[in-house]
Scaffold this motif. Structure first.
Motif, PDB file in Angstrom:
ATOM      1  N   ASP A  24       0.829  -1.203   0.000  1.00  0.00           N
ATOM      2  CA  ASP A  24       0.000   0.000   0.000  1.00  0.00           C
ATOM      3  C   ASP A  24       0.867   1.258   0.000  1.00  0.00           C
ATOM      4  O   ASP A  24       0.591   2.222  -0.709  1.00  0.00           O
ATOM      5  CB  ASP A  24      -0.941   0.022   1.208  1.00  0.00           C
ATOM      6  CG  ASP A  24      -2.061  -0.990   1.100  1.00  0.00           C
ATOM      7  OD1 ASP A  24      -2.274  -1.535  -0.013  1.00  0.00           O
ATOM      8  OD2 ASP A  24      -2.724  -1.239   2.123  1.00  0.00           O
ATOM      9  N   GLU A  25       1.923   1.223   0.807  1.00  0.00           N
ATOM     10  CA  GLU A  25       2.825   2.378   0.895  1.00  0.00           C
ATOM     11  C   GLU A  25       3.530   2.626  -0.444  1.00  0.00           C
ATOM     12  O   GLU A  25       3.657   3.763  -0.885  1.00  0.00           O
ATOM     13  CB  GLU A  25       3.859   2.133   1.994  1.00  0.00           C
ATOM     14  CG  GLU A  25       4.666   3.343   2.352  1.00  0.00           C
ATOM     15  CD  GLU A  25       5.566   3.123   3.551  1.00  0.00           C
ATOM     16  OE1 GLU A  25       6.496   3.920   3.717  1.00  0.00           O
ATOM     17  OE2 GLU A  25       5.341   2.168   4.320  1.00  0.00           O
ATOM     18  N   ASP A  28       0.817   3.916  -3.099  1.00  0.00           N
ATOM     19  CA  ASP A  28      -0.006   5.065  -2.731  1.00  0.00           C
ATOM     20  C   ASP A  28       0.274   6.219  -3.692  1.00  0.00           C
ATOM     21  O   ASP A  28       1.389   6.720  -3.783  1.00  0.00           O
ATOM     22  CB  ASP A  28       0.297   5.485  -1.293  1.00  0.00           C
ATOM     23  CG  ASP A  28      -0.603   6.603  -0.812  1.00  0.00           C
ATOM     24  OD1 ASP A  28      -1.632   6.868  -1.457  1.00  0.00           O
ATOM     25  OD2 ASP A  28      -0.268   7.205   0.231  1.00  0.00           O
ATOM     26  N   VAL A  41      11.714   0.648   1.644  1.00  0.00           N
ATOM     27  CA  VAL A  41      10.439  -0.067   1.690  1.00  0.00           C
ATOM     28  C   VAL A  41      10.510  -1.322   0.823  1.00  0.00           C
ATOM     29  O   VAL A  41      10.035  -2.391   1.220  1.00  0.00           O
ATOM     30  CB  VAL A  41       9.268   0.849   1.252  1.00  0.00           C
ATOM     31  CG1 VAL A  41       7.992   0.062   1.063  1.00  0.00           C
ATOM     32  CG2 VAL A  41       9.054   1.961   2.266  1.00  0.00           C
TER      33      VAL A  41
END
Length: 64
Positions: A24-25, A28, A41
């Protein structure tokens, strides 16, 4: 290292949650990640996926 069934279940749940959050990060559209943050990440995501894979593989081998 061998884990109990409860520990394996906990690892699986945590890993799936973490992978979802990291995906999701990364995906986004509203948030902006610098290249350094994106790399971090992506590395963390890869480590979580490896942990899930290793956990699943060990579980399959122990059941065989």
């Amino acid at each position: 290292m061998d884990y109990t069934l409860d520990q394996e279940k906990t690892i699986q749940e945590w890993g799936q949650e973490k992978v979802r959050a990291l995906n999701d990060e990364l995906n986004d559209k509203k948030g902006y990640l610098s290249e350094k943050q994106r790399d971090q990440v992506e590395r963390e995501l890869e480590m979580c996926q490896e942990l899930l894979y290793t956990n699943r593989l060990k579980r399959k081998l122990s059941n065989a």
